[in-house]
Motif scaffolding. Structure first.
Motif, mmCIF file in Angstrom:
data_model
loop_
_atom_site.group_PDB
_atom_site.id
_atom_site.type_symbol
_atom_site.label_atom_id
_atom_site.label_comp_id
_atom_site.label_asym_id
_atom_site.label_seq_id
_atom_site.Cartn_x
_atom_site.Cartn_y
_atom_site.Cartn_z
ATOM 1 N N GLY A 1 3.795 -1.670 11.710
ATOM 2 C CA GLY A 1 4.465 -1.557 13.001
ATOM 3 C C GLY A 1 4.861 -2.892 13.584
ATOM 4 N N ARG A 2 4.480 -3.990 12.903
ATOM 5 C CA ARG A 2 4.819 -5.328 13.360
ATOM 6 C C ARG A 2 5.634 -6.032 12.279
ATOM 7 N N VAL A 3 6.829 -6.439 12.616
ATOM 8 C CA VAL A 3 7.658 -7.184 11.680
ATOM 9 C C VAL A 3 6.921 -8.479 11.325
ATOM 10 N N PRO A 4 6.840 -8.823 10.015
ATOM 11 C CA PRO A 4 7.563 -8.271 8.873
ATOM 12 C C PRO A 4 6.819 -7.182 8.109
ATOM 13 N N SER A 5 5.684 -6.688 8.587
ATOM 14 C CA SER A 5 5.048 -5.552 7.914
ATOM 15 C C SER A 5 5.899 -4.301 8.104
ATOM 16 N N GLY A 6 5.594 -3.265 7.318
ATOM 17 C CA GLY A 6 6.353 -2.037 7.388
ATOM 18 C C GLY A 6 6.050 -1.221 8.629
ATOM 19 N N PRO A 7 6.768 -0.091 8.802
ATOM 20 C CA PRO A 7 6.601 0.745 9.993
ATOM 21 C C PRO A 7 5.291 1.524 9.969
ATOM 22 N N LEU A 8 4.981 2.152 11.111
ATOM 23 C CA LEU A 8 3.780 2.983 11.185
ATOM 24 C C LEU A 8 3.823 4.088 10.139
ATOM 25 N N GLY A 9 4.981 4.697 9.960
ATOM 26 C CA GLY A 9 5.145 5.733 8.943
ATOM 27 C C GLY A 9 4.697 7.102 9.429
ATOM 28 N N PRO A 10 5.101 8.163 8.711
ATOM 29 C CA PRO A 10 4.715 9.527 9.088
ATOM 30 C C PRO A 10 3.214 9.736 8.951
ATOM 31 N N GLY A 11 2.676 10.562 9.838
ATOM 32 C CA GLY A 11 1.254 10.861 9.770
ATOM 33 C C GLY A 11 0.364 9.705 10.163
ATOM 34 N N TYR A 12 0.923 8.752 10.903
ATOM 35 C CA TYR A 12 0.150 7.571 11.303
ATOM 36 C C TYR A 12 -1.084 7.961 12.099
ATOM 37 N N SER A 13 -2.210 7.288 11.822
ATOM 38 C CA SER A 13 -3.465 7.556 12.512
ATOM 39 C C SER A 13 -4.360 6.335 12.402
ATOM 40 N N ARG B 1 0.850 -1.195 0.000
ATOM 41 C CA ARG B 1 0.000 0.000 0.000
ATOM 42 C C ARG B 1 0.879 1.235 0.000
ATOM 43 N N ASP B 2 1.000 1.844 -1.167
ATOM 44 C CA ASP B 2 1.766 3.082 -1.317
ATOM 45 C C ASP B 2 3.176 2.948 -0.774
ATOM 46 N N GLY B 3 3.788 1.792 -1.033
ATOM 47 C CA GLY B 3 5.176 1.587 -0.631
ATOM 48 C C GLY B 3 5.361 0.963 0.733
ATOM 49 N N THR B 4 4.298 0.842 1.512
ATOM 50 C CA THR B 4 4.379 0.155 2.798
ATOM 51 C C THR B 4 3.864 -1.263 2.619
ATOM 52 N N MET B 5 4.702 -2.235 2.933
ATOM 53 C CA MET B 5 4.323 -3.630 2.768
ATOM 54 C C MET B 5 3.548 -4.106 3.986
ATOM 55 N N LEU B 6 2.362 -4.636 3.756
ATOM 56 C CA LEU B 6 1.535 -5.228 4.796
ATOM 57 C C LEU B 6 1.555 -6.742 4.601
ATOM 58 N N ILE B 7 1.892 -7.455 5.644
ATOM 59 C CA ILE B 7 2.049 -8.897 5.579
ATOM 60 C C ILE B 7 0.919 -9.558 6.358
ATOM 61 N N PRO C 1 -14.526 -24.376 7.649
ATOM 62 C CA PRO C 1 -13.667 -24.719 6.515
ATOM 63 C C PRO C 1 -13.074 -23.506 5.804
ATOM 64 N N ASN C 2 -13.492 -22.312 6.176
ATOM 65 C CA ASN C 2 -13.093 -21.103 5.461
ATOM 66 C C ASN C 2 -11.586 -20.873 5.531
ATOM 67 N N PRO C 3 -11.023 -20.241 4.503
ATOM 68 C CA PRO C 3 -9.669 -19.718 4.656
ATOM 69 C C PRO C 3 -9.652 -18.647 5.739
ATOM 70 N N VAL C 4 -8.548 -18.518 6.432
ATOM 71 C CA VAL C 4 -8.404 -17.521 7.496
ATOM 72 C C VAL C 4 -7.184 -16.670 7.194
ATOM 73 N N VAL C 5 -7.376 -15.349 7.174
ATOM 74 C CA VAL C 5 -6.295 -14.400 6.905
ATOM 75 C C VAL C 5 -6.095 -13.553 8.154
ATOM 76 N N VAL C 6 -4.881 -13.577 8.725
ATOM 77 C CA VAL C 6 -4.575 -12.808 9.930
ATOM 78 C C VAL C 6 -3.554 -11.732 9.574
ATOM 79 N N LEU C 7 -3.925 -10.479 9.812
ATOM 80 C CA LEU C 7 -3.060 -9.369 9.442
ATOM 81 C C LEU C 7 -1.937 -9.174 10.444
ATOM 82 N N ASN C 8 -0.768 -8.843 9.944
ATOM 83 C CA ASN C 8 0.268 -8.187 10.731
ATOM 84 C C ASN C 8 0.120 -6.704 10.443
ATOM 85 N N ARG C 9 -0.576 -5.986 11.319
ATOM 86 C CA ARG C 9 -0.743 -4.568 11.053
ATOM 87 C C ARG C 9 0.617 -3.884 10.985
#
Length: 264
Positions: A58-70, A8-14, A48-56
């Motif tokens: 700020g959590r490795v291996p996702s990217g940092p909070l970044g400037p203007g975080y809200s 998302r706009d250069g920030t990787m969300l895992i 039986p559903n697939p389950v997707v769990v986000l690493n928001r």
């Protein structure tokens, strides 16, 4: 579990995905939590559903909070992930993640269901923000973990001392990095509570039995209960805010019940 990547706009969300059949269940963790912490719940989910769990962020291996975080950043991250999945989902959020899920649900149509376990909103944990920043500036992650457990969650000193000696403590330390900024963002955000009645998906609110009517989580829960008169309520017997860590099988059963028994 396999890894999903969302740019998302250069920030990787895992995210982590358990494969399955049917509409995906998307889990949004709160603070001091990541996809790894939710693996036990996923393992006990019998749907039986697939389950997707986000690493928001700020959590490795996702990217940092970044400037203007809200909180707006988090809502838009979730929209981005849901758009990329390209299908209607069963959406679940815990704590801060519950707020993010509900806020996103006011802005999109076609969600199959929304389940929120003890969501929180402003004001929440305001007394902890500056001590957390001081601990972060000093590089003292142990102190940051202690602050969030004592000042925010209200756990006893004995509980925190025992937690320090447990194998959980080393996993909590890196999750403390974004704490101060997450709490500051939470307290700067005004939830769109007046729009919650317009959520077109069935909503279930989960509350730990021990937190009923008690600060901080029970009183925070009451705000959402009043804003969501259409929601179904389920209580987690003998539990507080941490059922995902303490009794993942029980929480998985309640989540499955909320999804399977939602109105068609």
């Amino acid at each position: 579990m396999r890894t999903l990547r969302f740019d998302r706009d250069g920030t990787m969300l895992i995210a982590e995905q358990r494969d399955g059949d049917g509409p995906p269940i998307v889990i949004v963790p709160g603070v001091m939590s990541d996809a790894h912490a939710w693996r036990p719940v996923v393992s006990f989910l019998t749907l039986p559903n697939p389950v997707v769990v986000l690493n928001r962020r700020g959590r490795v291996p996702s990217g940092p909070l970044g400037p203007g975080y809200s909180v707006r950043t988090e809502i838009d991250d979730l929209h981005h992930v849901l758009d990329a999945l390209g299908q209607d989902v069963e959406l679940f959020g815990w704590s801060f993640g519950g707020l993010i899920a509900l806020e996103a649900a006011t802005e999109r149509r076609g969600l199959r269901s929304v389940v929120a376990y003890e969501p929180v909103s402003s004001p929440f944990g305001t007394d902890a923000i500056e001590p957390l920043r001081a601990a972060q500036d000093a590089g003292d992650l142990d102190q940051a973990v202690a602050i969030v457990n004592r000042t925010v969650s209200g756990f006893s000193a004995e509980y925190v001392d025992a937690l320090k000696e447990s194998p959980v403590w080393p996993a909590l330390r890196p999750l403390a990095h974004p704490l101060a900024e997450e709490l500051a963002a939470l307290n700067s955000h005004r939830a769109a509570l007046r729009r919650y009645r317009e959520i077109d998906a069935p909503v279930t609110l989960l509350l730990g039995e021990f937190n009923g009517g008690k600060p901080p989580y029970g009183t925070a829960f009451e705000v959402f209960r009043q804003a969501l008169p259409q929601a179904r309520h389920l209580r987690l017997p003998g539990q507080g805010h941490l059922a995902h860590a303490e009794v993942p099988d029980l929480l998985a059963n309640h989540l499955a019940e909320a999804i399977a028994d939602r109105p068609a």
